[in-house]
Design a protein around this motif. Sequence first.
Motif, PDB file in Angstrom:
ATOM      1  N   THR A  10      -9.450   5.024  -4.698  1.00 18.76           N
ATOM      2  CA  THR A  10      -8.008   4.900  -4.799  1.00 18.76           C
ATOM      3  C   THR A  10      -7.647   4.142  -6.036  1.00 18.76           C
ATOM      4  O   THR A  10      -8.437   3.401  -6.573  1.00 18.76           O
ATOM      5  N   ALA A  23       0.825  -1.205   0.000  1.00 22.58           N
ATOM      6  CA  ALA A  23       0.000   0.000   0.000  1.00 22.58           C
ATOM      7  C   ALA A  23       0.857   1.252   0.000  1.00 22.58           C
ATOM      8  O   ALA A  23       0.526   2.254  -0.643  1.00 22.58           O
ATOM      9  N   ALA A  47       2.355   1.950  -3.595  1.00 18.65           N
ATOM     10  CA  ALA A  47       1.446   1.963  -4.741  1.00 18.65           C
ATOM     11  C   ALA A  47       1.325   3.375  -5.319  1.00 18.65           C
ATOM     12  O   ALA A  47       1.238   4.349  -4.571  1.00 18.65           O
ATOM     13  N   ARG A  95      -3.684   1.636  -5.820  1.00 19.11           N
ATOM     14  CA  ARG A  95      -3.397   0.835  -4.639  1.00 19.11           C
ATOM     15  C   ARG A  95      -4.050  -0.538  -4.714  1.00 19.11           C
ATOM     16  O   ARG A  95      -3.424  -1.560  -4.395  1.00 19.11           O
ATOM     17  N   THR A 155      -5.386   9.048  -0.641  1.00 14.27           N
ATOM     18  CA  THR A 155      -5.886   7.764  -0.173  1.00 14.27           C
ATOM     19  C   THR A 155      -6.323   7.807   1.276  1.00 14.27           C
ATOM     20  O   THR A 155      -6.898   6.860   1.760  1.00 14.27           O
ATOM     21  N   ARG A 164      -0.830   2.382   8.779  1.00  9.71           N
ATOM     22  CA  ARG A 164      -0.797   1.238   7.873  1.00  9.71           C
ATOM     23  C   ARG A 164      -0.125   0.031   8.500  1.00  9.71           C
ATOM     24  O   ARG A 164      -0.516  -1.101   8.245  1.00  9.71           O
ATOM     25  N   VAL A 198      -7.556  -3.654   1.150  1.00  6.36           N
ATOM     26  CA  VAL A 198      -7.620  -2.285   0.636  1.00  6.36           C
ATOM     27  C   VAL A 198      -8.521  -1.424   1.514  1.00  6.36           C
ATOM     28  O   VAL A 198      -8.184  -0.279   1.842  1.00  6.36           O
TER      29      VAL A 198
END
Length: 451
Positions: free
Chosen positions: A451, A119, A122, A127, A211, A345, A334
Amino acid sequence: MTRARNLPLLLAATFAVFSDYAPLLSVVPLWSATGGSSGVGAGAATGVTMGAGILVQLCMGRLVPALGLRRLLVTGSLLLSLPTAAYLLSPALGWVLAVSAVRGAGFGMAAVAGSALAAELAPPGRRAAVVGWYGAAAGLPQVVCLPLGVWCAQTFGFPVVFLGATVLGGLAVPLAWALVVPAAVPADGPAAVEPSGVEPAAVAASGPAPTAPPHPPAGGFAPLVGLLALLAASAAAVGGVTSFVAFALPAPGAAAVVLFALSAAMILGRLAAGGLADRFGEGRTLVPAVIAAALGTGGIAAAVLLTAAATVPAALAAAVCGAGFGALQNETLVLVFARTGPARRGMASTAWNMAYDVGTGAGSLLVGVASRLVGVGGAFLLSAVAVAAVLPAARARPGRPRSGRVPPGESRPGSSRPGSSRPGSSRPGPARPGPSQPGQADAGTGTRRRT
């Protein structure tokens, strides 16, 4: 150029990590059995590997800030690959479990760091597709190496498998070390990049702004419970099938065909879900994915219970189950990243991986217990029912307001928002456009960008 260089490195490192992990899921129990371990003792090696991985994942709140994602991937790859050759020292159960515990800890680190980096690295708007490619890199060794490992051990001997897996897993170390992770994007300039890898604090804060959800979910990870329940229930069904399909289909080669169909369809499901999410929006395939996983698991159960020559129908049902589970993996990962934001994350990846591992382990255990009461086919059927039971969680996706509802902290177009100029406000705010102006609906209703 940085992303174009990083993504192939990450995917290659992921393939190397899982090429060490996947074949030993079946080979290590066989090796332990040669030392006189019972079936329960031989199966304990996989349980210890997963348990150690889960325990390490509980410590990710400290490990991610301390090491950063790149160093965590390097460390995990080392702990997974180097001890693999040590299995050859003894097939005694105690030694096998000790080596498995170290490898499990390394795998837990590598899995969390790899999915978070997917992620992190990306490109904007891609993503979901990158997460799908990451899933394919992780799944391909399970399609190829899982059956190949057993065949090589029986044909050429265990040393070939253990030494080969050590070499393959070790390749992940230089590949992960070569990653260049972009630092956080400053408000007044482009992102900085450190050739030796970004510092942990920068890793935690980095990520493309579009995002991140405009309003992080209140209550920590409570809004993720539904997604993680979907993942855990489906992983439990697949884990049970993976562990017991050989008992349900004892004909030579039948289990291998079913497992190949399951694993190959998982990869295709992840790739398809990633592409569809980038084009039409994340979460669109979540409900069909859960339905497919439930129907596929139920189809395997029906093939076992109702059909004498069950290999072909079971393989077809396994393909449906695998496609659904693969898509579900991609969608849940995701969505978890999207709802926690760039700064969390590492913890989001930990939660996702723990749900996957707990579901897989619990599914194997529960199917084993249920099979004593209703048989393996009946246990598969109960697994399908359990997956179908969590379908409402796929329909009620937190963070996407339904018609007429506005998330806390937001307001409808034309209404007062926090920080806007209004009577009694202690600080002036920017002028607010009227409700008829173009673009205001997106800003005011809280509709999330794809995204």
